[in-house]
Design an enzyme around this catalytic site. Structure first.
Site, mmCIF file in Angstrom:
data_model
loop_
_atom_site.group_PDB
_atom_site.id
_atom_site.type_symbol
_atom_site.label_atom_id
_atom_site.label_comp_id
_atom_site.label_asym_id
_atom_site.label_seq_id
_atom_site.Cartn_x
_atom_site.Cartn_y
_atom_site.Cartn_z
ATOM 1 N N ASP A 11 -9.070 -1.344 1.571
ATOM 2 C CA ASP A 11 -8.491 -2.645 1.252
ATOM 3 C C ASP A 11 -8.638 -3.474 2.518
ATOM 4 O OD1 ASP A 11 -6.886 -4.849 0.899
ATOM 5 O OD2 ASP A 11 -5.122 -3.722 0.226
ATOM 6 N N TYR A 227 4.750 2.387 6.465
ATOM 7 C CA TYR A 227 4.098 1.948 5.249
ATOM 8 C C TYR A 227 2.983 0.946 5.552
ATOM 9 C CZ TYR A 227 3.075 0.038 0.764
ATOM 10 O OH TYR A 227 2.403 -0.361 -0.349
ATOM 11 N N LYS A 230 -0.662 1.724 -0.052
ATOM 12 C CA LYS A 230 -0.856 3.078 -0.549
ATOM 13 C C LYS A 230 -2.303 3.496 -0.371
ATOM 14 C CE LYS A 230 2.867 4.873 -1.521
ATOM 15 N NZ LYS A 230 3.362 6.233 -1.433
HETATM 16 C C1 F6R Z 1 1.486 -1.854 -3.180
HETATM 17 C C2 F6R Z 1 1.035 -3.183 -2.814
HETATM 18 C C3 F6R Z 1 1.939 -4.347 -3.020
HETATM 19 C C4 F6R Z 1 2.583 -4.791 -1.710
HETATM 20 C C5 F6R Z 1 3.522 -5.974 -1.918
HETATM 21 C C6 F6R Z 1 4.098 -6.485 -0.609
HETATM 22 O O1 F6R Z 1 0.512 -0.915 -2.915
HETATM 23 O O2 F6R Z 1 -0.050 -3.369 -2.301
HETATM 24 O O3 F6R Z 1 2.911 -4.060 -3.992
HETATM 25 O O4 F6R Z 1 3.284 -3.728 -1.148
HETATM 26 O O5 F6R Z 1 2.807 -7.035 -2.513
HETATM 27 O O6 F6R Z 1 3.036 -6.767 0.221
HETATM 28 P P1 F6R Z 1 3.171 -7.206 1.741
HETATM 29 O O7 F6R Z 1 4.245 -6.390 2.354
HETATM 30 O O8 F6R Z 1 1.799 -6.915 2.270
HETATM 31 O O9 F6R Z 1 3.484 -8.689 1.700
HETATM 32 MG MG MG Z 2 -4.836 -1.227 -3.128
#
Ligand code: F6R
Ligand code: MG
Length: 365
Positions: A11, A227, A230
């Site tokens: 990603d 974190y 994933k």
């Molecule tokens: C789960 C995922 C999303 C982000 C969420 C918060 O794998 O990619 O659910 O965790 O959109 O994203 P951030 O913390 O990057 O703003």
């Molecule tokens: Mg992903």
């Protein structure tokens, strides 16, 4: 001919938020991989995306864990990160955890599944790619494909599969591995792979030693210590002949199988099988998605893909996933929709809890 099929993914920026991958990233990857193909570094390639994950499917003759191939993938991800930065896509470069390439993308953020095979007279393969979940998501489907006769008729009917298969399982916490033969040791196998957050099926072999399936298993959170999204996993499965038929390989995904992932990587949700055009998890950043691309290999050329979940036969599975998604969503921040506390240790929840540490008073008893 002996050849290697490598699926390397990362990603490197989402569009919009974490829901999909911008076409400009796919174009950049295709341009760079065409150049590598022209130089003879790879035999063939296919670029796609599942959610926010950019997927590089490569064939070559260098074997698994080859520094040159991994370096190529790393350079593609770096270049795509630059494109993502220009477009200010979300989380540009998020899975590139190291500053510089050091010989192998394993442990550096990208996910990898690779197998070296003797290409058969006809070599059908399916590449599964999932978003908003983690590597353990393949445990249940791989068990059903290779060890459950209620899923795979060939285990009973076909003389070429009747002997069963061999599962290599990794313990991603203790960094150790174990091998189980099925059907003899199915119950022992299930003791471990039922705990899919820790024990993950890395590969499946025939009893004669031919590779049948391989998955990406690393846990990004364990690499980064917090974190970081994933480890949306990939898995390669060979089909037909001494392996399960295409339909037997796809059949496990008719079940609304609950996996970890979804919003903030912190919830359980059903793994929905979708065509590539629907691999854009939006509802509560999900529910988790899986796509299946089928190829016939021809001297390393990737003939295909066929978008195998683009079939009304999976409509009911998708509907059941939505029913289950509704039921789970109503639990909001309550377990078992939210992951248990131990699994949240690698999220930002400990930071939230730390702020309240002083406020706790001992109970008098
Ligand atoms: C789960 C995922 C999303 C982000 C969420 C918060 O794998 O990619 O659910 O965790 O959109 O994203 P951030 O913390 O990057 O703003
Ligand atoms: Mg992903």
């Amino acid at each position: 001919a002996t050849l290697t099929l490598s699926v390397i993914k990362a990603d490197v920026g989402g569009y919009v938020g974490h829901s999909a991958c911008h076409e400009a990233l796919l174009d950049e990857a295709r341009t760079l991989l065409s150049q590598a193909q022209a130089k003879g570094e790879i035999l063939d390639f296919y670029v796609t995306a599942c959610g926010d994950d950019l997927q590089l499917i490569l064939t070559h003759t260098h074997g698994t864990d080859h520094a040159g191939i991994h370096h190529l993938a790393w350079d593609v991800f770096k270049a795509c990160t630059e494109v993502a930065r220009r477009l200010k896509l979300y989380g540009a470069g998020q899975d590139l955890l190291a500053d510089a390439f050091s010989g192998n993308v394993r442990g550096m953020g990208p996910g990898v599944a690779e197998m070296t095979i003797e290409e058969r007279p006809s070599e059908p393969v399916i590449i599964f790619m999932a978003d908003k979940t983690s590597a353990g998501a393949w445990n249940l489907p791989l068990y059903k494909m290779f060890a459950d006769p209620f899923n795979t008729a060939g285990l009973v009917i076909s003389p070429s599969m009747h002997a069963g298969f061999r599962f290599e399982v990794h313990d991603v916490i203790e960094h150790r591995r174990i091998v189980f033969d099925t059907p003899e040791e199915s119950y022992d196998l299930l003791v471990f792979i039922g705990a899919a957050g820790r024990y993950m099926v890395k590969a499946v072999y025939t009893k004669r030693g031919a590779i049948a399936a391989v998955s990406s298993t690393q846990r990004l959170a364990l690499i980064a210590g917090k974190y970081v999204g994933k480890d949306d996993p990939v898995c390669i499965v060979r089909c037909q002949g001494e392996f399960p038929a295409v339909g037997e390989v796809l059949e496990p995904f008719t079940l609304p199988h609950i996996v970890e992932g979804w919003m903030r990587g912190s919830h359980y949700g059903p793994l929905m099988p979708v065509p590539v055009r629907q691999a854009t998890p939006s509802r509560f950043d999900g529910p988790p998605r899986v796509i299946a691309l089928g190829f016939q290999l021809a001297e390393g050329r990737l003939i295909g893909p066929r978008d195998l979940f683009d079939d009304p036969g999976f409509d009911e599975a998708r509907r059941l996933c939505n029913v289950l998604a509704d039921a789970l969503r109503q639990h909001g921040p309550f377990e078992p929709h939210r992951l248990p506390m131990e699994a949240m240790e690698y999220t930002t929840l400990p930071e939230v809890m730390a702020r309240l540490a002083e406020r706790w008073q001992p109970l008098e008893d």
